[in-house]
Enzyme design. Sequence first.
Site, PDB file in Angstrom:
ATOM      1  CG  HIS A   5      -1.900  -1.129   1.225  1.00 17.50           C
ATOM      2  ND1 HIS A   5      -3.003  -1.133   0.410  1.00 17.50           N
ATOM      3  CD2 HIS A   5      -1.924  -2.293   1.916  1.00 17.50           C
ATOM      4  CE1 HIS A   5      -3.685  -2.260   0.609  1.00 17.50           C
ATOM      5  NE2 HIS A   5      -3.058  -2.973   1.519  1.00 17.50           N
ATOM      6  NE  ARG A  53      -9.298  -8.192   6.230  1.00 18.01           N
ATOM      7  CZ  ARG A  53     -10.373  -8.699   5.630  1.00 18.01           C
ATOM      8  NH1 ARG A  53     -11.043  -9.681   6.196  1.00 18.01           N
ATOM      9  NH2 ARG A  53     -10.777  -8.235   4.460  1.00 18.01           N
ATOM     10  CB  SER A  64      -4.525  -4.501   5.758  1.00 13.99           C
ATOM     11  OG  SER A  64      -4.198  -3.558   4.779  1.00 13.99           O
TER      12      SER A  64
END
Lengths: 491, 424, 124
Positions: free
Chosen positions: A50, A312, A339
């Site tokens: 990202h 996650r 994330s």
Amino acid sequence: MKTDVAIIGGGVIGTFIARELSRYKLAILLIEKEADVAMGTSKGNSGIIHAGYNADHATLKGRLNVKSNFIFDNLCRNLKIPFKRIGSMVIGFNEEDLKKLKKLKENGIKNGVQKLDIITGNTLFELEPNLNPLAKYALFAPSAAVISPYELTIALADNAIINGVNIFLENEVKNVVCKDGQISGLLTSRGFIKTKFVINAAGLYADEIAEKIGDEFKIQPLKGEYQMFDKQWSTKVNHVLFPIPTHLSKGILVTPTLHGNLLIGPNSYWANDKNDTATTQKGMDEVYQGAKRLISELPTKDKIITSFTGLRANTLKKDFIIEASKQIKGFINVAGIQSPGLSAAPAIAEMVVSILCDMTKEVQPGLNISLQNNFIESLPEKQFLSTYIDRIGEWKKIIKKDMNYGEVICRCEKVTKAEILRAIRSPLPAKNMDAIKRRVRAGMGRCQGGFCGPKVLKILADELNASPLKITKKGKRSEILRSRIKEMIKE
Amino acid sequence: MNLNCDLAIIGAGPAGLSVALEARKNGIENILILERDRYLGGILPQCIHNGFGLHYFREELTGPEYADRFISQIMWNHIEVKTETMVIKITPEKEIIALNPKDGLLNIRPRAIALAMGCRERTREAIRIPGSRPAGIFSAGTAQRYINIEGYIPGRKIVILGSGDIGMIMARRFALEGAKVKMVLEIMPYTTGLIRNKVQCLDDFNIPLRFNYTIVRIEGEKRVEKVVISRVDKNLIAIPNTEEIILCDTILFSVGLIPENELSLEMGIQLSPVTGGAIVNENRETGIKGIFACGNVLHVHDLVDFVSEEGEIVGRAVSKYLNQKTKYRSHTINLVPSNPISYVIPQHIDYIDSERKKIKLFMRVQKPIEKANIIFQDEKRNTIISYTKKMLTPGEMISLYLPEKLIQKDIKILNISIKEVNQE
Amino acid sequence: MKARVKNIICIRCPRGCKVAIKSKNNKIQSITGNACPLGIEYAREEFIDPKRILPTTVKVINGELPLVPVKTEKGIPKDLLFEAMKEIAELEVKAPVKIGQVIIKNLIGTGVRLIATRNINRSN
């Protein structure tokens, strides 16, 4: 068995830390309970590096993401893994969305993200011709990139081993043994490991490991489903496309992958437990519909060649937990790495190394943490037939060196026998079908191993000097074959 | 290694072998067959059951026996075959790039190419069955390869999805070798396979066959542990509250075949979305002149006998092409099928051929029809010829001849329709 | 005794005719529905003593492949299939094997021969 530092967990975080620590003159052991590295969240994620505008500036997520972003080009060059800076766009449909995009941009600038821009109109559709025509605005971040998260993990593991790290697979930590507020060692399924330093990078199970020494945080698995389209469809999109993020996740994205496929997903919902990696009808429909919002002419569902999920490691803390334990000296928690965990891995590893160095005075003053002279930054060059198709004449001299480069085993992904043997003979050997698949892609194509499966199995059995009955898909209890012919009927 | 030849054939399965023999019979000398596996015969060597050759040889043979009839002739005719050779690229200019461990990189320049790559099996992932991804999931053909070629049984308690011939044949194979086949599930209300196979593969072994059923979830972490099955309605949607759990350790998917046209696509050959294979003229020639296609790569066949016939059409056509004996019509004739005919091969007729007495057509219907007239009409809807056929099913390809003399010179469209005839 | 009708599918060829066997006192009265004489033969057999052709494989020693496909030349009694499989399971045949070669002269005493359906050469 004795080591200076024990790392629990062979995901991208554990292997990154192992590799960084291997720059020093330390005995390092990485312990992983599955039959290969990257068996948890590290193989079930979007594979995005990202740009770093999402997470709040005051968080580790915010700072460590941007800090890591520019490291990947060189890292991937050294580790000989593919990496592409294709840029990302967060898509907005109305003025309400535009406000949110502006906020993201603002936060991004605070985090230090370069060249963020809000684009609209013709530019938007020039960059993404297949975008939903109702789209109006996009936050464009050129520094976003795509990577293969398990290829990265495997390369880090191989490089760590070359630099002296030991990796024990199929080895589960049962208990952390302590004495006088310090660590004596780890009790594992394969015996006791004497150590004073433990780095808990156990992913989904990091809370269960931490609990053993009294650190309390809870990890709840948050599931995301993905779908992958056949290779010809990656041209539908040029950048990573995101919807407006929610508090729970970045949303269902659409991205081309490094190997030319089209990937959509993930959705977000609580998994039943830490082993719940099943796809669901509802989830698959939700992901497809979500992706359609971004690319209205999504390929039809019959073009999907595989679906998978990722869990996650969600904690209530909303941020990475990267800190020395307050309960026991020498124990570092690296937990709740959701994330942008993959994107922030380099800086996370750097931070952990720093925490470790700080604590040695108290825990083991005699331990000399100095850099070793022989750190090997790179992995050797590897030849893949699939990357030579447009310059196929050059493959001639590669076959000359080893005729196994002339025997194509996986037709869909164009993988030769030599590449499969190389995977079995790498520093961290691939010893099961999925391990081979993740290293050389045999079985990842449109026939999903229908043709090459029996051939790969035979190569594994021959190379490992094992009966084909012992070859597994992903470690113990996942054997592919049940019995030799004519034996079952005798039973 | 650089090679030139008259005809290169991709695939030494029944289609490729048939092309080679017929081309040689028609005077083509320099033929090279490229085969990716270690032996010839394609899928036939692992189809150890009976049922092949009833039309072609008027004998009932097993797959290996059928293949041997052609393989022995290939040997006898000294037609060159390169095995363990994978074609990785073909250019529209007919340059073939292939690899094998013995010769290394091969650059082959044929004057004509016959595509006979066959097909691959549809996977669990492609039909998107939800659930986990454990070991123990196989396509029927892969399981067949393990049992009949490699010599291993890949499962003990089997559930099979798909009651086509391959699924039923494998049910019997597993049962005979001592495994327990718990049931065969079929999403449609009928089987697309031969009734004969239902009798000798399922009924004989007391293996239940459930129509209107599918698998809605697979469970098991490392290895398959169970499947959740559900009844479906006429739109193939799962009916709520009809779920059942079936314990098993193996799931076989027999859910369809897909022509393997990766190479064709890369060459720019236009494919039909209905057949999944190339759009061809009566010589089974694709959109690139001199590149032909036949067998399962062109459209999925049920009987290997028709594959061999189709191979012969190409063998003869290659000879005509190479000897420049083809003559174009003034207009191409487009064959236009209408519902419930799902497709007709060939899709168009390009040539005038004074030696030709009839053109062989293959077609399929979308649903079972007891009795019907298959009607050929020109664009003005004048009937050219009509055939009456009984017991049409989607699972059995229809083979028809179009007499040459009935094809008028300036016809441009041939409409093919079906009119159901009600039995009195 | 009452007349009974047994409905079967003929499996002699892929056509699969629906054949009806009418019987009385366990004796066949009539056979209808078949499209050819094979159907009559099959129906009779199926009624009295159902037989099946058995296709399977036999292990090969020193062959280029580990198995040779085989089949029974004629049908053997349906209820003896598993016994036949057990006898075949004990076998091993030495390469080379020729197509048509007799592997077993008399399979489990049925008088039926088991023959190879593929050539298997010796391995290098």
